[in-house]
Design an enzyme around this catalytic site. Structure first.
Site, PDB file in Angstrom:
ATOM      1  N   ASP A  59       0.843  -1.171   0.000  1.00 45.09           N
ATOM      2  CA  ASP A  59       0.000   0.000   0.000  1.00 45.09           C
ATOM      3  C   ASP A  59       0.893   1.241   0.000  1.00 45.09           C
ATOM      4  OD1 ASP A  59      -2.228   1.569   0.131  1.00 45.09           O
ATOM      5  OD2 ASP A  59      -2.631   1.222   2.250  1.00 45.09           O
ATOM      6  N   ASP A 118      -4.719  -2.614   5.241  1.00 43.06           N
ATOM      7  CA  ASP A 118      -5.131  -2.131   6.556  1.00 43.06           C
ATOM      8  C   ASP A 118      -6.635  -2.109   6.751  1.00 43.06           C
ATOM      9  OD1 ASP A 118      -5.780  -0.092   4.851  1.00 43.06           O
ATOM     10  OD2 ASP A 118      -4.452   1.402   5.744  1.00 43.06           O
ATOM     11  N   ASP A 131      -9.269  -5.147   2.569  1.00 42.76           N
ATOM     12  CA  ASP A 131      -8.017  -5.831   2.256  1.00 42.76           C
ATOM     13  C   ASP A 131      -7.975  -7.269   2.772  1.00 42.76           C
ATOM     14  OD1 ASP A 131      -6.818  -3.607   0.994  1.00 42.76           O
ATOM     15  OD2 ASP A 131      -6.320  -2.739   2.947  1.00 42.76           O
TER      16      ASP A 131
END
Length: 904
Positions: free
Chosen positions: A333, A638, A642
């Site tokens: 990410d 997070d 996800d």
């Protein structure tokens, strides 16, 4: 039709009236109780799928379903049959410890859905039969009219009907780092989830404003529900290490049976006592099964967990520690992992030029660079006005307590306050001289916000918002202490400039002001444009060097973000992920039809380093593409969205500081500091662990093979048995357990991250390792047979004497102890290496030596093992012959190091 979802397709692309008509509901009346009952029977409750819980007994039994464990069980039974209670008990203890660790770990993992269930346990306000009432969210049905206020959790997937200054935090679902404004206007049908400004999704929450909305999907039919379902469908994977250990166990079975049969038959044919030969064959079989393998592997992995915890990486799955070492691709990410997750004002664009601002994050110290000058506080009146408007038109808070800053509010508004503090402006002090008289909250329809401030009998209006809207609402431009008219051409140029800033990865706001006589009227007319402000979430300082180290280690780093392509590309360049001439950015929608990709398209996705506007399904598809190409994939995340990707990846990495509980429980590793560098250190530890397990297996198996060969050679040559059954079992405990445990604690060679990742298909024992195993086994067995023959000539009774058998027993034992130094890495130094610098190795050698001396000189043990004192000459023979395999092994290691041969 999907269960729990009404027939309304793409409600974001339809007008409010069309959606209400298709749902057969009135905004003012809502549904009747009779209709609610019918719809609940049709769509079911607004609940996520319950996790199909596995019974504890099933989980426990599963811990013993591997070849190695089954071999150990057979070995334990064999030990008890031949009367060796100690060996049998030791093997059973290994099985119990190993099974207990696996049982506890798996029982935690199978409850990863509990936090998802908790998200449905909320009350919500709904309109039914014309009355507003509070009901449990689980009772909602498609068509219900829901009323929401700031702070409320969205209870189902809703189509916005009537928003008022509405903003929603969707970070858990879309990855968007700042709250997003909402409207009721219809959108294009193909707009991605992160840009559906007229939809509210289950599990997100309102940060500002109010709304009335209609339920379009409940329970499993919601976006969150589909994530929940895919999380269950994403099955548990067998890690590479588990598979390799099972493969090794399967290879041991035929070898064990063949050698034991040869020893039994050859000894019996040469007139040896049949019972003695059966006992010896069973002892060899027990010795050949590496009972230390599961427990040492478990302890090595556990030690790796402790070391990683020291580096802020918490591992929830023991075997995943090793899997990290074979990682070939890290999909990471952007926000908070590669960047600081702290919005920072980077630059202002004013009528008289650009101003760059230094200092990042919450650092209130910085300078303003303009016209070749670098000033602590700006002198330009336009720049001062820009800072003032950013501080006044603001709802965030920055306070200092005990030397630390405490912040609250929208990250971009916090950044504007910090920029003001750099320029000497304090919000509280500024509001004392310009008290706020009115606020016009941010409205998604106009994309602006305004505040009115008392100023000497008049009112100063401070405005900020989307650059194109602020520019369009301005008729003049501030040039310093004065202003001038803003032409249409200049407006177009400023809008183009804001677009270029956005393409460079900046979030852009327009700033404007005006003075009025009253707080009545529209704040968004006849404004004086001050300029544009560009904000950025700056990259972490250590990320560039860490990415370079990953690349040096042969690990590809791929950025996967929900942000715009321009923002993603800018950050990718700033951290060294791509070069300045690399413009390739793959958008998530290109992955929508992954099953029908051509090979060229797959190759493009595999080689791409930046993915933007990615949704949860895209992450799963990207993992599949890389895994199909043979990669071991680590994926960071997070949010709730996800979780499926974290489970699908070979290694799921969740954020500890900003990660949701769902993401953390679905992951294999949690970064306590949300720092990308921690992933690098975890990968390094994973490589060390695999290297240590390979050392242990090579050491253990070569020791076991040497025991087999000693008996086999003696049987084929017609010699008496050089080792007795109980001696074999005794050695199996002493030389297998203590040195092997110590090898598991090696620190790893200095160049371990300068090598490319292992081939994920590479076994624990490569062809070269099997060759070495045979070589070391032959060397040790030859030394033992040699010592046995020489010892037989030293004593009157020949090789049948207890002294000769004791010499062969001790020669084998010490040869195996010195052999621990032969399993160092090929690239390591002869004297200073990961084995010689391991204090546990020296401790294991010392302890094992003391035990061996006791086996000869302690009456009870020596009687059980049939050993006897051998005198000085006997000990010289033992040490001389036992050192031969060590010397030859070191020569082989050094030769391979010089010619550059690896273990692979």
């Amino acid at each position: 039709m999907v269960r729990n979802r009404d027939d309304t397709q793409s409600p974001w692309s339809r007008s409010v009236s069309d959606v209400l008509e298709q749902l057969d509901v009135s905004k003012d009346e809502g549904l009747t109780e009779e209709e609610v009952k019918r719809r609940r029977e049709r769509f079911g409750p607004n609940e996520l799928h319950e996790v199909e819980q596995r019974r504890w007994l099933e989980v426990l039994v599963n811990q013993f379903a591997s070849v190695i464990v089954l071999l150990l069980a057979v070995a334990a039974v064999a030990a008890f049959v031949m009367g060796d209670v100690i060996e049998g008990t030791a093997v059973l203890a290994v099985l119990v410890i190993n099974g207990a660790i696996g049982f506890v770990t798996e029982m935690r993992a199978i409850r990863s859905m509990e936090s998802l269930q908790e998200m449905t346990e909320v009350e919500t306000r709904v309109r039914r039969s014309g009355d507003d009432q509070e009901i449990p969210a689980e009772n909602l049905v498609p068509g219900d009219i829901v009323i929401l206020d700031a702070g409320d959790i969205v209870p189902a997937d809703l189509r916005v009907i009537d928003p008022s200054k509405l903003q929603v935090d969707e970070s858990a679902l879309t990855g968007e780092s700042v709250p997003v404004g909402k409207t009721s206007e219809p959108l294009d049908e193909d707009v991605p989830l992160a840009e559906r400004e007229n939809m509210l999704y289950k599990g997100t929450y309102l940060t500002r404003g109010t709304a009335e909305a209609v339920v379009v999907a409940t329970g499993p039919g919601t976006e969150l529900g589909q994530i929940s379902a895919s999380l269950q469908e994403t099955g548990e994977k067998k890690t590479p290490l588990q598979g390799k250990l099972d493969d090794l166990g399967q290879k041991l079975v035929p070898l064990l049976l063949v050698v034991a049969a040869i020893v039994l038959v050859s000894g019996w044919l040469r007139g040896q006592d049949l019972f003695l030969m059966v006992e010896t064959a069973i002892a060899l079989a027990v010795a050949t099964v590496p009972e230390g393998l599961p427990i040492v592997a478990t302890l090595v992995l556990a030690r790796g967990m402790w070391r990683m915890a020291d580096r802020n990486a918490l591992i929830s799955n023991l075997a995943s520690v090793e899997t990290l070492g074979s990682t070939t691709v890290i999909c990471t990410d952007k926000t908070g992992t590669l960047t600081e997750n702290k919005m920072t004002v980077a630059a202002y664009e004013l009528a008289n030029g650009s101003v760059e601002v230094t200092g990042t994050g919450l650092d209130t110290k910085g300078t303003f660079q303009h016209g070749g000058q670098e000033l602590d506080e700006p002198q330009d009146p336009a720049m001062q006005e820009a800072l003032k408007v950013g501080v006044l038109c603001n709802n965030a808070s920055v306070t200092e307590e005990d030397g630390e800053l405490n912040v609250s509010g929208d990250p971009m508004e916090v950044a504007l306050l910090i920029a003001g503090m750099k320029g000497g402006l304090n919000r509280d002090a500024l509001l004392e001289s310009l008290p706020e008289a009115r606020e016009v909250s941010f409205d998604p329809a106009v994309k602006m916000m305004a505040t009115y401030h008392d100023s000497d009998g008049r009112y100063t209006v401070a405005v900020k918002g989307a650059p194109e809207e602020v520019i369009d609402a301005s008729s003049r431009v501030v040039t310093g202490e004065d202003s001038r008219e803003l032409s249409a051409t200049e407006k177009d140029e400023l809008i183009e400039k804001s677009e270029r800033m956005a393409e460079d990865g900046l979030r852009v706001l327009g700033l404007a002001k005006k003075d009025v006589d009253s707080t009545e009227g529209s704040p968004y007319e006849d404004l004086s444009l001050i300029g544009l402000v560009g904000l950025i979430d700056p990259p972490r300082k250590e990320v560039r060097s860490t990415i370079q180290r990953c690349q040096d280690a042969g690990i590809r780093v791929v950025m996967v973000t929900g942000d715009h392509a321009g923002t993603a590309q800018n950050i990718a360049r700033s951290v060294g992920l791509v070069g300045s001439d690399d413009t390739e950015v793959v958008e998530g929608r290109e992955l929508d039809d992954v099953e029908n990709l051509t090979q060229a398209e797959r190759d493009r996705f595999v080689n791409a380093s930046v993915f933007a506007r990615v949704n949860p399904a895209n992450k799963l598809d990207l993992i599949d593409v890389h895994q199909a190409a043979g990669s071991i994939v680590a994926m960071t995340g997070d949010g709730v969205n996800d979780a499926p990707a974290l489970k699908r990846a070979d290694i799921g990495v969740a954020m500890g500081q900003r990660g949701t509980q769902v993401a953390q429980e679905a992951s294999d590793m949690i970064l306590q500091d949300d720092n990308f560098e921690s992933i690098y250190h975890a990968v390094r530890e994973g490589r060390i662990i695999f290297s240590n397990i390979r050392k242990f297996v090579l050491y253990l198996m070569s020791c076991n093979v040497s025991e087999l060969l000693v008996i086999l050679i003696a049987a084929l040559l017609g010699f008496p048995l050089p080792l007795l059954p109980l001696q074999i079992l005794f050695l199996n405990v002493v030389t297998d357990i203590f040195p092997a445990f110590a090898l598991g604690a090696c620190g790893g060679s200095s160049d371990i991250m300068d090598r490319p990742p292992r081939d994920p298909e590479e076994p624990i024992m490569t062809r070269i390792n099997w060759t070495e195993l045979g070589l070391f086994g032959i060397l040790i067995s030859a030394a033992v047979i040699g010592a046995f023959v020489i010892g037989g000539r030293m004593y009157a009774g020949g090789m049948d004497t207890d002294e000769a058998v004791t010499i062969s027993f001790l020669t084998l034992a010490f040869a195996q102890l010195w052999h621990v130094f032969n399993v160092r890495d090929i690239t390591s130094d002869l004297v200073r290496n990961e084995v010689t610098e391991n204090l546990y190795v020296w401790g294991a050698l010392g302890l094992s030596s003391v035990i061996l001396f006791g086996a000869v000189y302690l009456p009870g043990i020596s009687l059980a093992l049939s050993t006897t004192p051998i005198g000085v000459e006997g000990w010289l023979l033992v040490f001389g012959m036992s050192l031969l395999p060590f010397v030859i092994g070191q020569l082989e290691r050094e030769l391979r190091r010089r010619v550059g041969t690896s273990d692979s």
